[in-house]
Design a protein around this motif. Sequence first.
Motif, PDB file in Angstrom:
ATOM      1  N   ASP A  75       9.576 -19.371 -26.904  1.00  0.00           N
ATOM      2  CA  ASP A  75      10.596 -19.630 -25.902  1.00  0.00           C
ATOM      3  C   ASP A  75      11.339 -20.858 -26.280  1.00  0.00           C
ATOM      4  O   ASP A  75      12.592 -20.871 -26.169  1.00  0.00           O
ATOM      5  N   PHE A  76      10.816 -21.920 -26.683  1.00  0.00           N
ATOM      6  CA  PHE A  76      11.472 -23.050 -27.144  1.00  0.00           C
ATOM      7  C   PHE A  76      12.373 -22.896 -28.304  1.00  0.00           C
ATOM      8  O   PHE A  76      13.591 -23.213 -28.206  1.00  0.00           O
ATOM      9  N   ALA A  77      11.840 -22.241 -29.484  1.00  0.00           N
ATOM     10  CA  ALA A  77      12.679 -22.011 -30.607  1.00  0.00           C
ATOM     11  C   ALA A  77      13.623 -21.033 -30.079  1.00  0.00           C
ATOM     12  O   ALA A  77      14.692 -21.440 -30.645  1.00  0.00           O
ATOM     13  N   ARG A  78      13.521 -20.030 -29.555  1.00  0.00           N
ATOM     14  CA  ARG A  78      14.561 -19.183 -29.191  1.00  0.00           C
ATOM     15  C   ARG A  78      15.690 -19.701 -28.251  1.00  0.00           C
ATOM     16  O   ARG A  78      16.806 -19.545 -28.751  1.00  0.00           O
ATOM     17  N   ARG A  79      15.353 -20.501 -27.437  1.00  0.00           N
ATOM     18  CA  ARG A  79      16.159 -21.179 -26.496  1.00  0.00           C
ATOM     19  C   ARG A  79      17.080 -22.320 -27.267  1.00  0.00           C
ATOM     20  O   ARG A  79      18.236 -22.429 -27.054  1.00  0.00           O
TER      21      ARG A  79
ATOM     22  N   LEU B 219      24.018 -30.626 -33.860  1.00  0.00           N
ATOM     23  CA  LEU B 219      23.021 -30.131 -32.979  1.00  0.00           C
ATOM     24  C   LEU B 219      22.227 -29.329 -33.717  1.00  0.00           C
ATOM     25  O   LEU B 219      21.012 -29.325 -34.085  1.00  0.00           O
ATOM     26  N   GLY B 220      23.122 -28.335 -34.281  1.00  0.00           N
ATOM     27  CA  GLY B 220      22.286 -27.199 -35.426  1.00  0.00           C
ATOM     28  C   GLY B 220      21.751 -28.033 -36.542  1.00  0.00           C
ATOM     29  O   GLY B 220      20.725 -27.611 -36.951  1.00  0.00           O
ATOM     30  N   ARG B 221      22.233 -29.093 -37.082  1.00  0.00           N
ATOM     31  CA  ARG B 221      22.011 -29.821 -38.190  1.00  0.00           C
ATOM     32  C   ARG B 221      20.454 -30.486 -38.039  1.00  0.00           C
ATOM     33  O   ARG B 221      19.730 -30.320 -38.647  1.00  0.00           O
ATOM     34  N   VAL B 222      20.454 -31.190 -36.688  1.00  0.00           N
ATOM     35  CA  VAL B 222      19.258 -31.809 -36.349  1.00  0.00           C
ATOM     36  C   VAL B 222      18.057 -30.798 -36.296  1.00  0.00           C
ATOM     37  O   VAL B 222      17.187 -30.771 -36.646  1.00  0.00           O
ATOM     38  N   PHE B 223      18.341 -29.636 -35.642  1.00  0.00           N
ATOM     39  CA  PHE B 223      17.436 -28.576 -35.546  1.00  0.00           C
ATOM     40  C   PHE B 223      16.974 -27.843 -36.695  1.00  0.00           C
ATOM     41  O   PHE B 223      15.654 -27.820 -37.127  1.00  0.00           O
ATOM     42  N   TYR B 224      17.976 -27.947 -37.689  1.00  0.00           N
ATOM     43  CA  TYR B 224      17.715 -27.036 -38.863  1.00  0.00           C
ATOM     44  C   TYR B 224      16.612 -28.206 -39.843  1.00  0.00           C
ATOM     45  O   TYR B 224      15.861 -27.877 -40.478  1.00  0.00           O
ATOM     46  N   GLU B 225      16.991 -29.591 -39.776  1.00  0.00           N
ATOM     47  CA  GLU B 225      16.365 -30.701 -40.326  1.00  0.00           C
ATOM     48  C   GLU B 225      15.009 -31.024 -40.006  1.00  0.00           C
ATOM     49  O   GLU B 225      14.006 -31.205 -40.682  1.00  0.00           O
ATOM     50  N   SER B 226      14.927 -30.834 -38.779  1.00  0.00           N
ATOM     51  CA  SER B 226      13.614 -31.031 -37.968  1.00  0.00           C
ATOM     52  C   SER B 226      12.626 -29.737 -37.970  1.00  0.00           C
ATOM     53  O   SER B 226      11.407 -30.137 -37.922  1.00  0.00           O
ATOM     54  N   GLY B 227      13.167 -28.637 -38.061  1.00  0.00           N
ATOM     55  CA  GLY B 227      12.288 -27.481 -38.197  1.00  0.00           C
ATOM     56  C   GLY B 227      12.355 -26.777 -39.473  1.00  0.00           C
ATOM     57  O   GLY B 227      11.538 -27.079 -40.187  1.00  0.00           O
ATOM     58  N   PRO B 228      13.080 -25.916 -39.564  1.00  0.00           N
ATOM     59  CA  PRO B 228      13.207 -24.895 -40.837  1.00  0.00           C
ATOM     60  C   PRO B 228      13.150 -25.874 -42.293  1.00  0.00           C
ATOM     61  O   PRO B 228      12.446 -25.514 -42.935  1.00  0.00           O
ATOM     62  N   ALA B 229      14.000 -26.868 -42.115  1.00  0.00           N
ATOM     63  CA  ALA B 229      13.727 -27.626 -43.450  1.00  0.00           C
ATOM     64  C   ALA B 229      12.586 -28.234 -43.733  1.00  0.00           C
ATOM     65  O   ALA B 229      12.227 -28.471 -44.983  1.00  0.00           O
ATOM     66  N   LEU B 230      12.006 -28.655 -42.720  1.00  0.00           N
ATOM     67  CA  LEU B 230      10.830 -29.476 -42.732  1.00  0.00           C
ATOM     68  C   LEU B 230       9.613 -28.701 -43.389  1.00  0.00           C
ATOM     69  O   LEU B 230       9.135 -28.819 -44.307  1.00  0.00           O
ATOM     70  N   GLY B 231       9.483 -27.562 -42.563  1.00  0.00           N
ATOM     71  CA  GLY B 231       8.553 -26.393 -42.869  1.00  0.00           C
ATOM     72  C   GLY B 231       8.949 -25.972 -44.353  1.00  0.00           C
ATOM     73  O   GLY B 231       7.863 -25.755 -45.029  1.00  0.00           O
ATOM     74  N   HIS B 232      10.253 -25.501 -44.754  1.00  0.00           N
ATOM     75  CA  HIS B 232      10.298 -25.363 -45.979  1.00  0.00           C
ATOM     76  C   HIS B 232       9.853 -26.317 -47.043  1.00  0.00           C
ATOM     77  O   HIS B 232       9.551 -25.836 -48.063  1.00  0.00           O
ATOM     78  N   ALA B 233      10.117 -27.689 -47.008  1.00  0.00           N
ATOM     79  CA  ALA B 233       9.569 -28.535 -48.035  1.00  0.00           C
ATOM     80  C   ALA B 233       8.284 -28.439 -48.207  1.00  0.00           C
ATOM     81  O   ALA B 233       7.587 -28.789 -49.005  1.00  0.00           O
ATOM     82  N   HIS B 234       7.660 -28.581 -47.075  1.00  0.00           N
ATOM     83  CA  HIS B 234       6.098 -28.587 -46.974  1.00  0.00           C
ATOM     84  C   HIS B 234       5.392 -27.031 -47.866  1.00  0.00           C
ATOM     85  O   HIS B 234       4.778 -27.298 -48.606  1.00  0.00           O
ATOM     86  N   LEU B 235       6.156 -26.139 -47.671  1.00  0.00           N
ATOM     87  CA  LEU B 235       5.629 -24.841 -48.230  1.00  0.00           C
ATOM     88  C   LEU B 235       6.014 -24.972 -49.935  1.00  0.00           C
ATOM     89  O   LEU B 235       5.349 -24.469 -50.485  1.00  0.00           O
TER      90      LEU B 235
END
Length: 206
Positions: free
Chosen positions: A104-108, A123-139
């Motif tokens: 629910d958190f990610a979807r909202r 706002l979108g940049r912060v979400f991307y950098e804090s979530g998808p980009a961070l996970g992408h870098a770890h992977l």
Amino acid sequence: MGATAAAAIRRGRKFGQVLQGAREVFLRDGFEGASVDDIARAAGVSKATLYAYFPDKKILFFEVVRTECQRQAELAVDRIDEAAPPEKVLKTVAWRFVPFVLSDFARRIFRICLAEADRFPELGRVFYESGPALGHAHLATYLRAAAARGELRIEDFDLAAAQFSELCKAHVWTRSAFGVQTEFSQDELTRVIDGAVGTFLARYGV
């Protein structure tokens, strides 16, 4: 979140309390609909206390997103046994990633960022950098290590990491994002995750 925004945050005894109240209100009312009065009320603090920690609503939203995404990323990384075979590691990563993106958190938050994209693209940049980009870098870091050990055959690690993330969202993400389906069974998630790992290893496995 930029250095200026981070510097504007003052931490203190009720910092976590304010974040929790803000999280509740942002998810319920969206960014534009969330009022400082409602956030202060939900957090059980005065407006003066809230402003002492966060002088701007956008900075508060950034911190809510950053904190939750970082927590999820750390949980995923903590569960990675890099010595395990790639199939096991990728399944572990997927079982952390998929439930989060369907949460629910990610979807909202995704919908809020999309709705505010024209007025507040940051706002979108912060979400991307804090979530998808961070996970992408770890992977991508894991994939490089696995390839160096001869367990995977990859040339473009960034692309491979992005491809795995997209495979993990097949069938479920768009249905969730558009509200077509908000609950998924264990069997449905297993089908998607096993398919993602199998497809990825068919391309990059040794």
